[in-house]
Design a protein around this motif. Structure first.
Motif, PDB file in Angstrom:
ATOM      1  N   ALA A  25       0.839  -1.203   0.000  1.00 46.34           N
ATOM      2  CA  ALA A  25       0.000   0.000   0.000  1.00 46.34           C
ATOM      3  C   ALA A  25       0.872   1.251   0.000  1.00 46.34           C
ATOM      4  O   ALA A  25       0.573   2.245  -0.683  1.00 46.34           O
ATOM      5  CB  ALA A  25      -0.928  -0.009   1.215  1.00 46.34           C
ATOM      6  N   ARG A  26       1.958   1.210   0.742  1.00 51.33           N
ATOM      7  CA  ARG A  26       2.897   2.342   0.768  1.00 51.33           C
ATOM      8  C   ARG A  26       3.550   2.541  -0.587  1.00 51.33           C
ATOM      9  O   ARG A  26       3.646   3.662  -1.097  1.00 51.33           O
ATOM     10  CB  ARG A  26       3.957   2.082   1.840  1.00 51.33           C
ATOM     11  N   VAL A  27       3.990   1.456  -1.193  1.00 55.66           N
ATOM     12  CA  VAL A  27       4.606   1.546  -2.524  1.00 55.66           C
ATOM     13  C   VAL A  27       3.620   2.117  -3.529  1.00 55.66           C
ATOM     14  O   VAL A  27       3.960   2.979  -4.350  1.00 55.66           O
ATOM     15  CB  VAL A  27       5.115   0.159  -2.972  1.00 55.66           C
ATOM     16  N   ALA A  28       2.373   1.646  -3.464  1.00 56.09           N
ATOM     17  CA  ALA A  28       1.355   2.108  -4.411  1.00 56.09           C
ATOM     18  C   ALA A  28       1.092   3.598  -4.257  1.00 56.09           C
ATOM     19  O   ALA A  28       0.960   4.329  -5.243  1.00 56.09           O
ATOM     20  CB  ALA A  28       0.062   1.316  -4.212  1.00 56.09           C
ATOM     21  N   ALA A  29       1.010   4.067  -3.014  1.00 55.91           N
ATOM     22  CA  ALA A  29       0.704   5.479  -2.779  1.00 55.91           C
ATOM     23  C   ALA A  29       1.835   6.399  -3.211  1.00 55.91           C
ATOM     24  O   ALA A  29       1.605   7.573  -3.512  1.00 55.91           O
ATOM     25  CB  ALA A  29       0.394   5.694  -1.302  1.00 55.91           C
ATOM     26  N   LEU A  30       3.058   5.884  -3.264  1.00 52.61           N
ATOM     27  CA  LEU A  30       4.224   6.712  -3.592  1.00 52.61           C
ATOM     28  C   LEU A  30       4.779   6.443  -4.987  1.00 52.61           C
ATOM     29  O   LEU A  30       5.850   6.932  -5.327  1.00 52.61           O
ATOM     30  CB  LEU A  30       5.332   6.476  -2.557  1.00 52.61           C
ATOM     31  N   GLY A  90       0.782 -12.131  -4.671  1.00 55.63           N
ATOM     32  CA  GLY A  90       0.881 -11.513  -5.989  1.00 55.63           C
ATOM     33  C   GLY A  90      -0.380 -10.758  -6.359  1.00 55.63           C
ATOM     34  O   GLY A  90      -0.315  -9.657  -6.937  1.00 55.63           O
ATOM     35  N   LEU A  91      -1.537 -11.334  -6.034  1.00 58.35           N
ATOM     36  CA  LEU A  91      -2.805 -10.664  -6.336  1.00 58.35           C
ATOM     37  C   LEU A  91      -2.935  -9.352  -5.567  1.00 58.35           C
ATOM     38  O   LEU A  91      -3.354  -8.330  -6.121  1.00 58.35           O
ATOM     39  CB  LEU A  91      -3.978 -11.584  -5.988  1.00 58.35           C
ATOM     40  N   ILE A  92      -2.576  -9.366  -4.290  1.00 58.72           N
ATOM     41  CA  ILE A  92      -2.694  -8.159  -3.470  1.00 58.72           C
ATOM     42  C   ILE A  92      -1.713  -7.089  -3.944  1.00 58.72           C
ATOM     43  O   ILE A  92      -2.085  -5.911  -4.094  1.00 58.72           O
ATOM     44  CB  ILE A  92      -2.462  -8.500  -1.985  1.00 58.72           C
ATOM     45  N   ALA A  93      -0.455  -7.465  -4.182  1.00 57.97           N
ATOM     46  CA  ALA A  93       0.540  -6.489  -4.611  1.00 57.97           C
ATOM     47  C   ALA A  93       0.139  -5.851  -5.934  1.00 57.97           C
ATOM     48  O   ALA A  93       0.243  -4.629  -6.105  1.00 57.97           O
ATOM     49  CB  ALA A  93       1.910  -7.164  -4.742  1.00 57.97           C
ATOM     50  N   GLY A  94      -0.333  -6.659  -6.881  1.00 57.16           N
ATOM     51  CA  GLY A  94      -0.725  -6.126  -8.179  1.00 57.16           C
ATOM     52  C   GLY A  94      -1.953  -5.244  -8.109  1.00 57.16           C
ATOM     53  O   GLY A  94      -2.019  -4.195  -8.764  1.00 57.16           O
ATOM     54  N   ALA A  95      -2.948  -5.640  -7.300  1.00 53.28           N
ATOM     55  CA  ALA A  95      -4.175  -4.850  -7.181  1.00 53.28           C
ATOM     56  C   ALA A  95      -3.905  -3.513  -6.508  1.00 53.28           C
ATOM     57  O   ALA A  95      -4.390  -2.464  -6.951  1.00 53.28           O
ATOM     58  CB  ALA A  95      -5.227  -5.632  -6.401  1.00 53.28           C
ATOM     59  N   LEU A  96      -3.128  -3.530  -5.424  1.00 53.11           N
ATOM     60  CA  LEU A  96      -2.826  -2.282  -4.724  1.00 53.11           C
ATOM     61  C   LEU A  96      -2.009  -1.335  -5.590  1.00 53.11           C
ATOM     62  O   LEU A  96      -2.147  -0.114  -5.479  1.00 53.11           O
ATOM     63  CB  LEU A  96      -2.076  -2.581  -3.427  1.00 53.11           C
ATOM     64  N   PHE A  97      -1.169  -1.883  -6.451  1.00 55.71           N
ATOM     65  CA  PHE A  97      -0.323  -1.040  -7.290  1.00 55.71           C
ATOM     66  C   PHE A  97      -1.154  -0.204  -8.262  1.00 55.71           C
ATOM     67  O   PHE A  97      -0.777   0.900  -8.630  1.00 55.71           O
ATOM     68  CB  PHE A  97       0.667  -1.922  -8.071  1.00 55.71           C
ATOM     69  N   VAL A  98      -2.303  -0.731  -8.678  1.00 60.52           N
ATOM     70  CA  VAL A  98      -3.150  -0.055  -9.662  1.00 60.52           C
ATOM     71  C   VAL A  98      -4.210   0.822  -9.012  1.00 60.52           C
ATOM     72  O   VAL A  98      -4.599   1.856  -9.569  1.00 60.52           O
ATOM     73  CB  VAL A  98      -3.821  -1.100 -10.584  1.00 60.52           C
ATOM     74  N   LEU A  99      -4.685   0.438  -7.824  1.00 59.76           N
ATOM     75  CA  LEU A  99      -5.870   1.059  -7.241  1.00 59.76           C
ATOM     76  C   LEU A  99      -5.771   2.582  -7.059  1.00 59.76           C
ATOM     77  O   LEU A  99      -6.712   3.305  -7.444  1.00 59.76           O
ATOM     78  CB  LEU A  99      -6.196   0.381  -5.910  1.00 59.76           C
ATOM     79  N   MET A 304      -2.592  13.482 -16.945  1.00 63.33           N
ATOM     80  CA  MET A 304      -3.230  12.931 -15.746  1.00 63.33           C
ATOM     81  C   MET A 304      -2.417  11.767 -15.184  1.00 63.33           C
ATOM     82  O   MET A 304      -2.168  11.675 -13.976  1.00 63.33           O
ATOM     83  CB  MET A 304      -4.638  12.438 -16.080  1.00 63.33           C
ATOM     84  N   ALA A 305      -2.037  10.853 -16.073  1.00 67.58           N
ATOM     85  CA  ALA A 305      -1.312   9.662 -15.632  1.00 67.58           C
ATOM     86  C   ALA A 305       0.048  10.021 -15.053  1.00 67.58           C
ATOM     87  O   ALA A 305       0.524   9.370 -14.109  1.00 67.58           O
ATOM     88  CB  ALA A 305      -1.154   8.685 -16.798  1.00 67.58           C
ATOM     89  N   GLU A 306       0.701  11.057 -15.592  1.00 61.45           N
ATOM     90  CA  GLU A 306       2.006  11.478 -15.097  1.00 61.45           C
ATOM     91  C   GLU A 306       1.915  12.062 -13.692  1.00 61.45           C
ATOM     92  O   GLU A 306       2.880  11.999 -12.931  1.00 61.45           O
ATOM     93  CB  GLU A 306       2.611  12.530 -16.043  1.00 61.45           C
ATOM     94  N   THR A 307       0.790  12.665 -13.349  1.00 59.39           N
ATOM     95  CA  THR A 307       0.673  13.362 -12.068  1.00 59.39           C
ATOM     96  C   THR A 307      -0.034  12.538 -11.002  1.00 59.39           C
ATOM     97  O   THR A 307      -0.298  13.043  -9.914  1.00 59.39           O
ATOM     98  CB  THR A 307      -0.091  14.687 -12.257  1.00 59.39           C
ATOM     99  N   THR A 308      -0.344  11.298 -11.285  1.00 61.69           N
ATOM    100  CA  THR A 308      -1.007  10.430 -10.317  1.00 61.69           C
ATOM    101  C   THR A 308      -0.151   9.181 -10.095  1.00 61.69           C
ATOM    102  O   THR A 308       0.675   8.826 -10.939  1.00 61.69           O
ATOM    103  CB  THR A 308      -2.403  10.011 -10.815  1.00 61.69           C
ATOM    104  N   PRO A 309      -0.316   8.497  -8.951  1.00 59.93           N
ATOM    105  CA  PRO A 309       0.467   7.284  -8.721  1.00 59.93           C
ATOM    106  C   PRO A 309      -0.001   6.143  -9.614  1.00 59.93           C
ATOM    107  O   PRO A 309      -1.115   6.157 -10.135  1.00 59.93           O
ATOM    108  CB  PRO A 309       0.195   6.980  -7.244  1.00 59.93           C
ATOM    109  N   GLY A 310       0.876   5.154  -9.772  1.00 60.18           N
ATOM    110  CA  GLY A 310       0.506   3.974 -10.546  1.00 60.18           C
ATOM    111  C   GLY A 310       1.154   3.942 -11.908  1.00 60.18           C
ATOM    112  O   GLY A 310       1.852   4.868 -12.317  1.00 60.18           O
TER     113      GLY A 310
END
Length: 468
Positions: A25-30, A90-99, A304-310
């Motif tokens: 979750a931390r990785v995804a947010a940053l 793997g499912l959790i890491a991948g889902a959180l990375f996109v959310l 938009m994609a450049e200025t948001t996480p993911g």
């Protein structure tokens, strides 16, 4: 550090699942800054800070992900999550990375669709377009400096550029041809098809695998198991393709949801080279073939994609959103757009899970394979030519108000009308290039400054029609 995995039974996680969820979750947010920043962030967290895996295993996982279609940073998160916590990891890491990116892009898409013609919103995206053009140019130089190490790689890049810019050869065919050439070049043992080690944006600290929590041994759940791979990948394939098949069967191929689902499912199979390369293919189809977007709007989405996480490839969510917003059928436009955004995201990212769960256990046994290395180096070189095409195509449509087609036999290109140059766009693009190349400002800082300048310029000009 003691290697706890050597004696771990098949059902045991390497790290507690709850702790892993917090870290992902931390990785995804940053995860700002594109794949380079995202990969560097993952390396710092899971290799340097947590010492969950070692340097060699991280690089091996990254090399495999770079060979696959789709966003390599997203796939790397899935791979590492799977290594540490099995399938659920793997499912959790991948889902959180996109959310986080999905939520942010969806919110921005609502604003864009509802208020895109208001002066300050138009000014915001006017500034973002100029900055994104500079970012794409930076991508050409960054990837080119890494990939074009010899005349063969330069030749592949040049051929790819000519094929897509002048002859309009489809992007997937260019990637396939480059991959085949690299495969046989690697098989022949040519040093020209070898790529150097290392990864983008990594740390100078080298952590040996034996010093990590995972250790050098392959955990039991990560060893090749054909039954498991077929079972999990089969379920993912059904989850990916069944909704598209049902849409085609019930609504027909002319329905907007069928078109979106089918197009982005096809894209998920051929998206080698990251978001910048993919955009050339998406723009060619979504703008010129389907008519879902205007050229300038493609840059708005990338901003938009450049200025948001993911992952940056999540820009396709904006494309699907706008496609259904303008072709809602009997549905409310915002509802149709939301459903299309969900569908686009689903068919774009589910394949990444499939590729990892299907192939990763077997790839663990193929470290240093010459053929795969050769294919990867040739594809990366071809991607440089494709991204250069993207930069020129975007530049023409951002900097000039009028573009005319020019034909010379089989050659067809868009030629800008010099008298239609948009001087504010040119000046702001030059400023963005100076900020990135000379002043070494980050992508986020450059985007923020250009967006602010764009808003101020539009307000001072007293019109919301500044955007190209």
């Amino acid at each position: 550090m003691v290697d706890t995995e050597r004696d771990a039974p098949a059902g045991r996680d390497i790290v507690p699942l709850g702790e892993a969820v917090k870290v992902w979750a931390r990785v995804a947010a940053l995860s700002f800054g594109g794949p380079a920043g995202q990969i560097a962030l993952m390396h710092r967290v899971v290799v340097d800070e947590k010492r969950w895996i070692g340097e060699h295993r991280f690089l091996h996982a990254l090399n495999y992900c770079m060979l696959l279609p789709g966003p390599e940073a997203h796939q790397l998160a899935i791979y590492i999550g799977w290594l540490l916590n099995r399938t659920i990891g793997g499912l959790i890491a991948g889902a959180l990375f996109v959310l986080p990116g999905f939520i942010a892009i969806l919110g921005l898409s609502y604003i864009y669709a509802a208020y895109g013609n208001v002066s300050y919103i138009a000014g915001l995206f006017f500034g973002l377009k100029a900055a994104v053009l500079a970012v794409v140019l930076q991508a050409v130089f960054r990837i080119g400096s890494r990939a074009l190490k010899n005349n063969v790689m330069i030749g592949i890049a040049a051929a790819a550029f000519v094929a897509i810019f002048f002859l309009h050869v489809p992007f997937p065919l260019i990637i396939i041809a480059a991959g085949i050439l690299g495969f046989f070049g690697g098989r022949a043992g040519s040093p020209l098809f070898k790529v150097g080690g290392g990864h983008r944006g990594g740390s100078a600290v080298i952590l040996e695998d034996r010093d990590s929590l995972l250790g050098e041994e392959t955990p039991p759940h990560a060893r090749p198991n054909l039954a498991w791979s077929l079972r999990v990948s089969g379920a993912l394939a059904i989850a990916w393709l069944l909704p598209v098949a049902l849409l085609l069967a019930t609504t027909g191929s002319g329905n907007i949801f069928s078109q979106v689902g089918l197009f982005f499912s096809q894209m998920a199979v051929v998206t080698f080279g990251g978001a910048y390369a993919v955009l050339a293919y998406v723009a060619q189809e979504a703008v010129q073939h389907f008519g879902w977007l205007k050229p300038g709007e493609m840059l708005d989405g990338l901003g938009m994609a450049e200025t948001t996480p993911g992952p940056l490839i999540i820009v396709v969510q904006f494309v699907g959103f706008m496609a259904a917003y303008r072709n809602p059928g009997p549905l409310d436009p915002m509802l149709a757009a939301t459903l299309a955004a969900v569908l686009t995201t689903w068919v774009t990212f589910i394949p990444s899970f499939l590729w990892i769960f299907l192939g990763a256990p077997f790839i663990e046994k193929l470290r240093g394979n010459a053929e795969l290395t050769g294919a990867m180096s040739a594809i990366t070189a071809a991607v440089v030519g494709v991204i250069l095409n993207l930069a020129i195509w975007f530049g023409i449509h951002v900097l000039f108000a009028e573009v005319r087609p020019a034909l010379w036999g089989p050659v067809s290109i868009d030629v800008p009308v010099p008298s239609s140059v948009l001087w504010p766009s040119l000046a702001l693009t030059a400023f963005a290039a100076l900020a990135i190349f000379r002043l070494k400002l980050s992508v986020i800082s450059t985007l923020a400054i250009c967006a602010a300048i764009g808003v101020m310029w539009t307000i001072l000009a007293g019109s919301g029609t500044t955007t190209p």
